[in-house]
Design a protein around this motif. Structure first.
Motif, PDB file in Angstrom:
ATOM      1  N   GLY A  27      -3.733 -47.443  31.860  1.00 63.19           N
ATOM      2  CA  GLY A  27      -4.192 -48.721  30.993  1.00 63.19           C
ATOM      3  C   GLY A  27      -4.945 -48.602  29.765  1.00 63.19           C
ATOM      4  N   SER A  28      -5.548 -47.341  29.418  1.00 61.79           N
ATOM      5  CA  SER A  28      -6.217 -47.096  28.319  1.00 61.79           C
ATOM      6  C   SER A  28      -5.532 -46.672  26.921  1.00 61.79           C
ATOM      7  CB  SER A  28      -7.300 -46.053  28.403  1.00 61.79           C
ATOM      8  OG  SER A  28      -6.626 -44.718  28.785  1.00 61.79           O
ATOM      9  N   LEU A  29      -4.149 -46.958  27.066  1.00 63.81           N
ATOM     10  CA  LEU A  29      -3.412 -46.816  25.564  1.00 63.81           C
ATOM     11  C   LEU A  29      -3.437 -47.933  24.914  1.00 63.81           C
ATOM     12  CD1 LEU A  29      -1.941 -44.685  23.902  1.00 63.81           C
ATOM     13  CD2 LEU A  29       0.148 -45.226  25.189  1.00 63.81           C
ATOM     14  N   GLY A  30      -4.012 -47.995  23.940  1.00 62.99           N
ATOM     15  CA  GLY A  30      -3.941 -49.266  22.983  1.00 62.99           C
ATOM     16  C   GLY A  30      -3.541 -49.100  21.694  1.00 62.99           C
ATOM     17  N   SER A  31      -3.457 -50.418  20.925  1.00 62.23           N
ATOM     18  CA  SER A  31      -2.900 -50.288  19.605  1.00 62.23           C
ATOM     19  C   SER A  31      -3.879 -49.614  18.773  1.00 62.23           C
ATOM     20  CB  SER A  31      -2.751 -51.624  19.185  1.00 62.23           C
ATOM     21  OG  SER A  31      -2.396 -51.537  17.572  1.00 62.23           O
ATOM     22  N   SER A  57       1.685 -35.519  24.076  1.00 61.39           N
ATOM     23  CA  SER A  57       2.404 -36.581  25.084  1.00 61.39           C
ATOM     24  C   SER A  57       2.001 -36.595  26.292  1.00 61.39           C
ATOM     25  CB  SER A  57       3.883 -35.890  24.920  1.00 61.39           C
ATOM     26  OG  SER A  57       4.108 -34.398  25.228  1.00 61.39           O
ATOM     27  N   GLU A  58       1.249 -35.615  27.142  1.00 58.76           N
ATOM     28  CA  GLU A  58       0.628 -35.709  28.041  1.00 58.76           C
ATOM     29  C   GLU A  58      -0.311 -36.421  28.420  1.00 58.76           C
ATOM     30  OE1 GLU A  58       0.513 -32.182  30.580  1.00 58.76           O
ATOM     31  OE2 GLU A  58       2.170 -31.143  29.571  1.00 58.76           O
ATOM     32  N   TYR A  59      -1.295 -36.358  27.277  1.00 55.41           N
ATOM     33  CA  TYR A  59      -2.516 -37.413  27.371  1.00 55.41           C
ATOM     34  C   TYR A  59      -1.950 -38.834  27.005  1.00 55.41           C
ATOM     35  CZ  TYR A  59      -6.005 -33.912  26.436  1.00 55.41           C
ATOM     36  OH  TYR A  59      -6.952 -32.809  26.620  1.00 55.41           O
ATOM     37  N   LEU A  60      -0.856 -39.144  26.486  1.00 55.64           N
ATOM     38  CA  LEU A  60      -0.352 -40.498  26.320  1.00 55.64           C
ATOM     39  C   LEU A  60       0.065 -41.062  27.483  1.00 55.64           C
ATOM     40  CD1 LEU A  60       1.575 -40.386  23.071  1.00 55.64           C
ATOM     41  CD2 LEU A  60      -0.442 -41.354  23.223  1.00 55.64           C
ATOM     42  N   LEU A  61       0.752 -40.093  28.118  1.00 54.47           N
ATOM     43  CA  LEU A  61       1.537 -40.374  29.451  1.00 54.47           C
ATOM     44  C   LEU A  61       0.240 -40.857  30.506  1.00 54.47           C
ATOM     45  CD1 LEU A  61       3.658 -40.614  31.560  1.00 54.47           C
ATOM     46  CD2 LEU A  61       3.335 -38.441  32.127  1.00 54.47           C
ATOM     47  N   ARG A  62      -1.021 -40.075  30.450  1.00 53.67           N
ATOM     48  CA  ARG A  62      -2.028 -40.361  31.344  1.00 53.67           C
ATOM     49  C   ARG A  62      -2.839 -41.602  30.953  1.00 53.67           C
ATOM     50  NH1 ARG A  62      -7.260 -36.334  31.391  1.00 53.67           N
ATOM     51  NH2 ARG A  62      -7.607 -37.415  29.264  1.00 53.67           N
ATOM     52  N   ALA A  63      -2.938 -41.989  29.676  1.00 50.85           N
ATOM     53  CA  ALA A  63      -3.540 -43.200  29.195  1.00 50.85           C
ATOM     54  C   ALA A  63      -2.648 -44.522  29.377  1.00 50.85           C
ATOM     55  CB  ALA A  63      -3.785 -43.054  27.613  1.00 50.85           C
ATOM     56  N   ALA A  64      -1.391 -44.264  29.358  1.00 49.38           N
ATOM     57  CA  ALA A  64      -0.670 -45.242  29.438  1.00 49.38           C
ATOM     58  C   ALA A  64      -0.704 -45.613  31.087  1.00 49.38           C
ATOM     59  CB  ALA A  64       0.907 -45.157  29.126  1.00 49.38           C
ATOM     60  N   LEU A  92       4.081 -49.509  24.304  1.00 43.88           N
ATOM     61  CA  LEU A  92       2.977 -48.610  24.846  1.00 43.88           C
ATOM     62  C   LEU A  92       2.691 -48.666  26.313  1.00 43.88           C
ATOM     63  CD1 LEU A  92       0.202 -49.275  21.856  1.00 43.88           C
ATOM     64  CD2 LEU A  92       1.596 -47.093  22.136  1.00 43.88           C
ATOM     65  N   SER A  93       3.593 -49.313  26.634  1.00 45.55           N
ATOM     66  CA  SER A  93       3.463 -49.385  28.632  1.00 45.55           C
ATOM     67  C   SER A  93       4.555 -48.579  29.002  1.00 45.55           C
ATOM     68  CB  SER A  93       3.600 -51.055  29.144  1.00 45.55           C
ATOM     69  OG  SER A  93       4.942 -51.327  28.665  1.00 45.55           O
ATOM     70  N   LEU A  94       4.352 -48.022  30.174  1.00 50.79           N
ATOM     71  CA  LEU A  94       5.258 -47.193  30.963  1.00 50.79           C
ATOM     72  C   LEU A  94       6.716 -47.799  31.192  1.00 50.79           C
ATOM     73  CD1 LEU A  94       3.047 -44.856  33.178  1.00 50.79           C
ATOM     74  CD2 LEU A  94       4.220 -44.146  31.011  1.00 50.79           C
ATOM     75  N   GLY A  95       6.388 -48.968  31.502  1.00 48.32           N
ATOM     76  CA  GLY A  95       7.724 -49.857  31.878  1.00 48.32           C
ATOM     77  C   GLY A  95       8.418 -50.365  30.857  1.00 48.32           C
ATOM     78  N   ALA A  96       8.180 -50.046  29.460  1.00 47.39           N
ATOM     79  CA  ALA A  96       9.318 -50.532  28.341  1.00 47.39           C
ATOM     80  C   ALA A  96      10.392 -50.032  28.510  1.00 47.39           C
ATOM     81  CB  ALA A  96       8.212 -50.357  26.957  1.00 47.39           C
ATOM     82  N   ALA A  97      11.426 -50.675  28.107  1.00 50.73           N
ATOM     83  CA  ALA A  97      12.807 -50.419  27.811  1.00 50.73           C
ATOM     84  C   ALA A  97      12.711 -49.701  26.731  1.00 50.73           C
ATOM     85  CB  ALA A  97      13.658 -51.329  28.120  1.00 50.73           C
ATOM     86  N   THR A  98      13.453 -48.294  26.573  1.00 56.43           N
ATOM     87  CA  THR A  98      13.733 -47.693  25.297  1.00 56.43           C
ATOM     88  C   THR A  98      15.006 -47.236  25.439  1.00 56.43           C
ATOM     89  OG1 THR A  98      12.990 -45.488  25.829  1.00 56.43           O
ATOM     90  CG2 THR A  98      11.444 -47.300  25.175  1.00 56.43           C
ATOM     91  N   PRO A  99      15.727 -46.664  24.313  1.00 56.23           N
ATOM     92  CA  PRO A  99      17.194 -46.068  24.507  1.00 56.23           C
ATOM     93  C   PRO A  99      17.037 -44.511  24.790  1.00 56.23           C
ATOM     94  CG  PRO A  99      16.473 -46.037  22.198  1.00 56.23           C
ATOM     95  CD  PRO A  99      15.456 -46.854  22.840  1.00 56.23           C
TER      96      PRO A  99
END
Length: 217
Positions: free
Chosen positions: A90-94, A80-87, A42-49
């Motif tokens: 720092g407000s994007l949580g589980s 998806s744009e809301y998620l980007l802003r929340a991440a 859920l963090s912007l810096g996470a590595a994904t494929p």
């Protein structure tokens, strides 16, 4: 496979390229512990494929949503744009395993994704475009979103999910065991919906869930 014998998912826009699948969890969502892997995702810096989401993805998604007259601006931006802003702030949580996996895949692909509780949705299910003035409640606070002209998932009671916000009445909850997920992709980004769905399904498989693709015409 089809979700049920009377479930039909069909594209309703020449720009729409979806990937859909069902998930069955081995226990209720409320019994599945929070996943450290999903929290990290859920963090912007996470590595994904997945290829990095960029302005091209953002523009293509907005073009898709505009196709039938919807205006994806202000409070009606793609999910998806809301998620980007929340991440970013720092407000994007589980929330729960189903929603967390959805949010990780959506955040890093840039594509909006819907996830609904299959036991709350009333068959038959189909895709369609709601008439102008159509709306539904999207949160526990009773807030309403106008979805007229927005490509959406319908059940027998009306629209229940879409690329901006999903309806409260079919959202997941602690007792959820079965879900339907729809990755809202576009032909302007060929293959991205399928790639996103594959990654999304891998996240769910790591939790012990079983997934099946949904066929659509």
């Amino acid at each position: 496979m089809q979700v049920t014998a009377d479930c039909s998912l069909a594209p309703v826009s020449p720009l729409l390229e979806i990937a859909a699948f069902t998930t069955e969890f081995d226990r209720a969502l409320g019994e599945i512990p929070a996943s450290d892997a999903l929290r990290t995702g859920l963090s912007l810096g996470a590595a994904t494929p997945l290829p990095p989401a960029d302005d091209r993805v953002r523009a293509a998604v907005r073009d898709l949503l505009r196709k039938a007259g919807f205006k994806p601006t202000g409070r009606s931006k793609p999910a998806s744009e809301y998620l980007l802003r929340a991440a970013g702030d720092g407000s994007l949580g589980s929330i729960n395993a189903a929603v967390d996996a959805c949010n990780v895949a959506s955040l890093h692909s840039g594509l909006p994704i819907s996830v609904v509780d299959l036991d709350r949705a009333v068959p038959p299910l189909k895709l369609g475009v709601p008439a102008p003035g159509s709306s539904y409640v999207f949160n526990t606070g009773g807030q309403v979103i106008d979805i007229g002209g927005l490509v959406s998932l319908f059940d027998a009671e009306g629209p229940c999910a879409g690329p901006v916000k999903d309806s409260q009445r079919t959202k997941t909850h602690p007792g959820t065991r079965r879900t339907l997920s729809i990755v809202w992709g576009t032909t302007a980004l060929p293959g991205l919906a399928a790639t996103t769905a594959a990654y999304y399904r891998d996240l769910l498989h790591a939790l012990g869930a079983a997934t099946e693709p949904v066929a659509f015409a």
